[in-house]
Design an enzyme around this catalytic site. Structure first.
Site, PDB file in Angstrom:
ATOM      1  N   HIS A 116       5.589  38.173  20.383  1.00 41.42           N
ATOM      2  CA  HIS A 116       5.231  39.347  19.586  1.00 41.42           C
ATOM      3  C   HIS A 116       6.421  40.279  19.407  1.00 41.42           C
ATOM      4  CE1 HIS A 116       0.970  38.544  19.325  1.00 41.42           C
ATOM      5  NE2 HIS A 116       0.965  38.248  20.620  1.00 41.42           N
ATOM      6  N   THR A 168      16.804  33.092  27.962  1.00 42.33           N
ATOM      7  CA  THR A 168      16.690  33.987  26.816  1.00 42.33           C
ATOM      8  C   THR A 168      17.753  33.731  25.758  1.00 42.33           C
ATOM      9  OG1 THR A 168      18.077  35.643  27.897  1.00 42.33           O
ATOM     10  CG2 THR A 168      15.681  35.815  28.240  1.00 42.33           C
ATOM     11  N   LYS A 169      18.770  32.916  26.099  1.00 43.66           N
ATOM     12  CA  LYS A 169      19.823  32.585  25.134  1.00 43.66           C
ATOM     13  C   LYS A 169      20.287  31.156  25.377  1.00 43.66           C
ATOM     14  CE  LYS A 169      23.289  34.889  27.949  1.00 43.66           C
ATOM     15  NZ  LYS A 169      24.230  35.966  28.062  1.00 43.66           N
TER      16      LYS A 169
END
Length: 190
Positions: free
Chosen positions: A106, A153-154
């Protein structure tokens, strides 16, 4: 032009059909034979499941028709795979139990709390250890290792070993060890 009532009825029917689809997919996750389970995933739910790949039981999938799982890959118990923005898992990948891979999340700062995301790519010979989480848009390079409980996250470079929240490089893996197939060691009734 359809009336408001007929639009509402169609929406309700679509909602129930979607619910029935995901309920059936959930039931398939409990089938005790990997051969039967994998046949259902390929032929009924549209997962692009390569020869020799194995999906263990009690999995959860979203948009299975947008999930590709390569040859010789093993997906462990209670894994969550999100194909809504598409998910590509390469050849000879080991995905341990309770791993979660998400392609959408979201937009928490948007007024409509919309879904945003991007495809996730897991290249060949990667090991995703127990309970790690991959977030939308990441690419895990060939031969990389994601430690237990890490949150990615990366992008992760090829042959890197990452751990932590958020995941950071803590080591390097040798390219000499990438001659294996996790699916060679499977047990038929799991």
């Amino acid at each position: 032009m359809p009336s408001t009532a007929s639009k509402s009825l169609l929406q309700g029917l679509r909602m129930y059909a979607t619910g029935a689809f995901y309920l059936a997919l959930r039931w398939v996750s409990y089938v005790p034979s990997m051969h039967v389970r994998n046949a259902f995933l390929r032929h009924v739910f549209g997962v692009k499941l390569a020869k020799g790949a194995v999906v263990m039981g009690h999995f959860r999938m979203r948009r299975p028709s947008r999930i590709h799982i390569g040859q010789g890959t093993v997906v462990g118990d209670r894994v969550e795979l999100d194909g809504r923005a598409s998910l590509f898992i390469g050849n000879h990948v080991n995905i341990s139990s309770e791993v979660m891979i998400y392609t959408l999340q979201h937009a928490f700062n948007q007024p409509g709390f919309e879904n945003v995301g991007a495809p996730v790519v897991v290249e060949d010979h990667v090991w995703l250890s127990t309970r790690c989480i991959l977030l939308p848009g990441v690419r895990i390079g060939q031969g990389a290792v994601v430690a237990a409980g890490a949150v990615v996250t990366k992008d992760v470079p090829a042959l890197a070993v990452v751990a932590g929240i958020p995941a950071k490089v803590i080591g390097q893996r040798s390219a000499d060890v990438l001659d294996y197939s996790p699916a060679d060691y499977r047990i038929p009734f799991l």
